[in-house]
Design a protein around this motif. Structure first.
Motif, PDB file in Angstrom:
ATOM      1  N   PHE A  50       2.425  -4.140  10.521  1.00 57.42           N
ATOM      2  CA  PHE A  50       3.001  -4.701   9.307  1.00 57.42           C
ATOM      3  C   PHE A  50       3.649  -6.056   9.596  1.00 57.42           C
ATOM      4  CE2 PHE A  50       3.010  -0.118   8.866  1.00 57.42           C
ATOM      5  CZ  PHE A  50       2.473   0.074   7.597  1.00 57.42           C
ATOM      6  N   ASN A  51       3.499  -6.956   8.621  1.00 64.25           N
ATOM      7  CA  ASN A  51       4.129  -8.274   8.680  1.00 64.25           C
ATOM      8  C   ASN A  51       5.420  -8.289   7.873  1.00 64.25           C
ATOM      9  OD1 ASN A  51       1.933  -9.682  10.097  1.00 64.25           O
ATOM     10  ND2 ASN A  51       0.774  -9.425   8.194  1.00 64.25           N
ATOM     11  N   ALA A  52       6.258  -9.257   8.161  1.00 60.88           N
ATOM     12  CA  ALA A  52       7.482  -9.459   7.389  1.00 60.88           C
ATOM     13  C   ALA A  52       7.167 -10.263   6.128  1.00 60.88           C
ATOM     14  CB  ALA A  52       8.513 -10.200   8.234  1.00 60.88           C
ATOM     15  N   PRO A  53       8.035 -10.217   5.120  1.00 60.71           N
ATOM     16  CA  PRO A  53       7.851 -11.063   3.932  1.00 60.71           C
ATOM     17  C   PRO A  53       7.848 -12.544   4.303  1.00 60.71           C
ATOM     18  CG  PRO A  53       9.512  -9.371   3.539  1.00 60.71           C
ATOM     19  CD  PRO A  53       9.217  -9.339   5.007  1.00 60.71           C
ATOM     20  N   GLU A  70       9.871   1.904   5.832  1.00 63.62           N
ATOM     21  CA  GLU A  70       8.713   2.505   6.498  1.00 63.62           C
ATOM     22  C   GLU A  70       7.852   1.459   7.185  1.00 63.62           C
ATOM     23  OE1 GLU A  70       8.030   6.320   3.500  1.00 63.62           O
ATOM     24  OE2 GLU A  70       7.083   4.383   3.085  1.00 63.62           O
ATOM     25  N   ALA A  71       7.772   0.274   6.587  1.00 60.39           N
ATOM     26  CA  ALA A  71       6.975  -0.802   7.167  1.00 60.39           C
ATOM     27  C   ALA A  71       7.757  -1.612   8.205  1.00 60.39           C
ATOM     28  CB  ALA A  71       6.468  -1.735   6.066  1.00 60.39           C
ATOM     29  N   GLY A  72       9.054  -1.340   8.330  1.00 61.39           N
ATOM     30  CA  GLY A  72       9.835  -1.968   9.380  1.00 61.39           C
ATOM     31  C   GLY A  72      10.283  -3.388   9.093  1.00 61.39           C
ATOM     32  N   PHE A  73      10.529  -3.721   7.822  1.00 62.48           N
ATOM     33  CA  PHE A  73      11.042  -5.056   7.519  1.00 62.48           C
ATOM     34  C   PHE A  73      12.162  -4.956   6.496  1.00 62.48           C
ATOM     35  CE2 PHE A  73       7.766  -4.571   4.237  1.00 62.48           C
ATOM     36  CZ  PHE A  73       8.429  -5.008   3.101  1.00 62.48           C
ATOM     37  N   LYS A  74      12.982  -5.993   6.481  1.00 64.14           N
ATOM     38  CA  LYS A  74      14.027  -6.122   5.475  1.00 64.14           C
ATOM     39  C   LYS A  74      13.667  -7.250   4.524  1.00 64.14           C
ATOM     40  CE  LYS A  74      17.848  -4.429   8.337  1.00 64.14           C
ATOM     41  NZ  LYS A  74      19.205  -4.751   8.882  1.00 64.14           N
ATOM     42  N   LEU A  75      14.056  -7.101   3.261  1.00 61.27           N
ATOM     43  CA  LEU A  75      13.830  -8.158   2.294  1.00 61.27           C
ATOM     44  C   LEU A  75      14.922  -9.212   2.459  1.00 61.27           C
ATOM     45  CD1 LEU A  75      12.944  -6.158  -0.935  1.00 61.27           C
ATOM     46  CD2 LEU A  75      11.411  -7.673   0.331  1.00 61.27           C
ATOM     47  N   PRO A  76      14.564 -10.437   2.837  1.00 61.41           N
ATOM     48  CA  PRO A  76      15.581 -11.488   2.909  1.00 61.41           C
ATOM     49  C   PRO A  76      16.170 -11.755   1.532  1.00 61.41           C
ATOM     50  CG  PRO A  76      13.544 -12.151   4.024  1.00 61.41           C
ATOM     51  CD  PRO A  76      13.239 -10.912   3.246  1.00 61.41           C
ATOM     52  N   HIS A 100       0.815  -1.228   0.000  1.00 59.73           N
ATOM     53  CA  HIS A 100       0.000   0.000   0.000  1.00 59.73           C
ATOM     54  C   HIS A 100       0.846   1.274   0.000  1.00 59.73           C
ATOM     55  CE1 HIS A 100      -3.998  -1.805   0.309  1.00 59.73           C
ATOM     56  NE2 HIS A 100      -3.416  -2.752   1.052  1.00 59.73           N
ATOM     57  N   GLY A 101       1.905   1.279  -0.797  1.00 59.91           N
ATOM     58  CA  GLY A 101       2.717   2.478  -0.945  1.00 59.91           C
ATOM     59  C   GLY A 101       3.831   2.613   0.075  1.00 59.91           C
ATOM     60  N   TYR A 102       3.893   1.743   1.054  1.00 57.37           N
ATOM     61  CA  TYR A 102       4.951   1.804   2.066  1.00 57.37           C
ATOM     62  C   TYR A 102       6.205   1.100   1.552  1.00 57.37           C
ATOM     63  CZ  TYR A 102       1.697   3.526   5.606  1.00 57.37           C
ATOM     64  OH  TYR A 102       0.788   4.298   6.307  1.00 57.37           O
ATOM     65  N   THR A 103       7.339   1.652   1.869  1.00 51.75           N
ATOM     66  CA  THR A 103       8.613   1.016   1.548  1.00 51.75           C
ATOM     67  C   THR A 103       8.986   0.060   2.675  1.00 51.75           C
ATOM     68  OG1 THR A 103       9.951   2.696   2.660  1.00 51.75           O
ATOM     69  CG2 THR A 103       9.335   3.120   0.361  1.00 51.75           C
ATOM     70  N   PRO A 104       9.929  -0.876   2.437  1.00 51.50           N
ATOM     71  CA  PRO A 104      10.338  -1.777   3.521  1.00 51.50           C
ATOM     72  C   PRO A 104      10.806  -1.039   4.772  1.00 51.50           C
ATOM     73  CG  PRO A 104      11.107  -2.634   1.428  1.00 51.50           C
ATOM     74  CD  PRO A 104      10.525  -1.274   1.150  1.00 51.50           C
ATOM     75  N   MET A 161       0.706  -5.482   5.096  1.00 51.03           N
ATOM     76  CA  MET A 161      -0.131  -4.719   6.024  1.00 51.03           C
ATOM     77  C   MET A 161      -1.025  -5.687   6.776  1.00 51.03           C
ATOM     78  SD  MET A 161      -2.405  -1.280   5.372  1.00 51.03           S
ATOM     79  CE  MET A 161      -0.917  -0.295   5.137  1.00 51.03           C
ATOM     80  N   ALA A 162      -0.958  -5.653   8.099  1.00 50.02           N
ATOM     81  CA  ALA A 162      -1.607  -6.689   8.905  1.00 50.02           C
ATOM     82  C   ALA A 162      -3.026  -6.345   9.301  1.00 50.02           C
ATOM     83  CB  ALA A 162      -0.775  -6.951  10.169  1.00 50.02           C
ATOM     84  N   THR A 163      -3.417  -5.083   9.165  1.00 46.66           N
ATOM     85  CA  THR A 163      -4.741  -4.659   9.588  1.00 46.66           C
ATOM     86  C   THR A 163      -5.493  -4.057   8.408  1.00 46.66           C
ATOM     87  OG1 THR A 163      -3.836  -2.508  10.248  1.00 46.66           O
ATOM     88  CG2 THR A 163      -4.019  -4.204  11.957  1.00 46.66           C
ATOM     89  N   SER A 164      -6.803  -4.021   8.526  1.00 42.23           N
ATOM     90  CA  SER A 164      -7.648  -3.434   7.490  1.00 42.23           C
ATOM     91  C   SER A 164      -8.182  -2.081   7.956  1.00 42.23           C
ATOM     92  CB  SER A 164      -8.825  -4.367   7.164  1.00 42.23           C
ATOM     93  OG  SER A 164      -8.368  -5.580   6.626  1.00 42.23           O
ATOM     94  N   TRP A 165      -8.548  -1.263   6.972  1.00 43.87           N
ATOM     95  CA  TRP A 165      -9.150   0.032   7.305  1.00 43.87           C
ATOM     96  C   TRP A 165     -10.366  -0.177   8.198  1.00 43.87           C
ATOM     97  CZ3 TRP A 165     -13.722   2.662   6.692  1.00 43.87           C
ATOM     98  CH2 TRP A 165     -13.664   4.061   6.825  1.00 43.87           C
ATOM     99  N   PRO A 166     -10.574   0.591   9.237  1.00 44.79           N
ATOM    100  CA  PRO A 166      -9.915   1.857   9.590  1.00 44.79           C
ATOM    101  C   PRO A 166      -8.693   1.705  10.500  1.00 44.79           C
ATOM    102  CG  PRO A 166     -11.824   1.547  10.990  1.00 44.79           C
ATOM    103  CD  PRO A 166     -11.790   0.368  10.059  1.00 44.79           C
ATOM    104  N   HIS A 167      -8.081   0.544  10.572  1.00 45.81           N
ATOM    105  CA  HIS A 167      -6.826   0.316  11.296  1.00 45.81           C
ATOM    106  C   HIS A 167      -6.929   0.766  12.755  1.00 45.81           C
ATOM    107  CE1 HIS A 167      -5.013  -0.514   7.403  1.00 45.81           C
ATOM    108  NE2 HIS A 167      -5.462   0.638   6.964  1.00 45.81           N
TER     109      HIS A 167
END
Length: 364
Positions: free
Chosen positions: A348-351, A20-26, A14-18, A336-342
């Motif tokens: 956020f979940n990890a990959p 910003e979402a708090g994860f690293k790409l393995p 949803h437009g967030y970068t890793p 993204m782990a939650t749905s609107w309205p959050h």
């Protein structure tokens, strides 16, 4: 000969970068994004997302659009774009080109199949056939429904859709299943080793499904019952954990996936694709992308230079291939782990990382 290939799977960023979402790409061989790259389909969101995807160190990145990526569907956007962006509309063709200009390392699939051959010298050098479609689970009400995967990609090894199949990784917090019936039926006919999706944020996780009439011999499920599909719901580390979210289907850390019927088992039928190397000046061959009917790409794809209209080799699915296809691992990779309205804030979940053994193609 088969060799371990690592897929790193995400969806619903949803437009967030890793960062910003708090994860690293393995580290891995192939990155898959199963849709909702953006929140409103804006060009600025697409550019931000493609910046981190195109720069990620994977040989191939496979993308399908999600229901929030509305500007990637010219027909839907022509009818409903103003509800998202008001009087200042995006150009869908330019939005699509924001993704496809990164070809051939980035493959955008719009109800199409592609045969991928990994060629990095230090990579697994394996091959697989992937079918990707955004035509499921549109969130806009009262627009045309495009639920059926017609015609089927009968020999796909990997199916990537934004929406999950019904009854698998598709439950809302109240327990309601909101997945796609047509996709569920398609998976039961094709029985691909892997099916990657997202869309239902709370459905994130994975299930291993032994299809009706097949026998699961790995011991991960109860004895086979020809009257019902057998399902094993997987377990991943909790969101707060620093452990890699690994699904090992090679048998080294758990049960081997009971699915050995690969479209690319015949190396002579494999088509080649390569990642762009920053040090290579000569143009590289483009990925061969075929339509669902196995003929040529749609006009929009040809105009973007992502494929030549050469059909893939004729690979038939029959009793022998289906006899080897007994189980599918279905993965909802929503970040993204939650749905609107959050309520309580966005989480956020990890990959999700998948290790699977795929056929090795002929050495070049």
């Amino acid at each position: 000969m088969h060799r371990k290939t690592r897929f790193v799977c995400v969806s619903d960023t949803h437009g967030y970068t890793p960062s910003e979402a708090g994860f690293k790409l393995p580290a891995g061989d192939v990155l898959i994004h199963a849709g909702d790259l953006t929140n409103k389909g804006s060009m600025s969101e697409l550019r931000r997302t493609m910046d981190w995807i195109s720069n990620a160190d994977f040989e191939i990145k496979i993308i399908v659009a999600g229901n929030h990526d509305v500007s990637l569907d010219s027909e839907i956007y022509a009818q409903h774009g103003r509800a998202f962006h008001g009087p200042r509309l995006e150009d869908p063709q330019q939005c699509i080109e924001t993704i496809t200009r990164h070809a051939p390392s980035v493959v955008l699939l719009r109800h199409q199949a592609a045969v991928i051959r990994l060629t990095r010298a230090n990579g697994p050098r394996t091959a697989f056939k992937v079918f990707g479609s955004p035509h499921l689970g549109l969130w806009i009400r009262n627009v045309r429904r495009r639920g059926a995967l017609e015609p089927d990609p009968p020999d796909a090894d990997l199916i990537v859709t934004h929406t999950p199949p019904r009854s698998h990784c598709d439950k809302k917090p109240d327990g309601t299943s909101v997945g796609c019936d047509a996709l569920r039926q398609t998976l039961s006919r094709i029985r691909p080793p892997l099916a990657i999706c997202g869309h239902v944020h709370e459905g994130r996780g994975y299930e291993r499904v032994g299809w009706r009439g097949s026998v699961i011999e790995t011991g991960c499920c109860a004895p086979a019952d020809v009257d019902a599909d057998r399902v094993m719901k997987g377990t991943l580390p909790p969101r707060e954990s620093k452990k890699i979210n690994l699904i090992d289907l090679t048998g080294k850390r758990g049960d081997r996936l009971d699915n050995r019927g690969f479209a690319c088992g015949n190396a002579d039928a494999v088509l080649q694709t390569r990642a762009v190397s920053k040090t290579e000046a000569a143009p590289l061959p483009l990925p061969e992308v075929e339509s669902a009917a196995g003929t040529v790409p749609d006009q929009g794809y040809r105009e973007n230079g992502l494929a030549t209209p050469t059909p893939s080799a004729d690979i038939h699915i029959g009793g022998h291939l289906l006899s080897l296809r007994k189980e599918t691992c279905i993965i909802n990779a929503a970040v993204m782990a939650t749905s609107w309205p959050h309520r309580g804030g966005k989480l956020f979940n990890a990959p999700i990382v998948v290790d699977i053994e795929l056929p090795v193609h002929h050495e070049v």
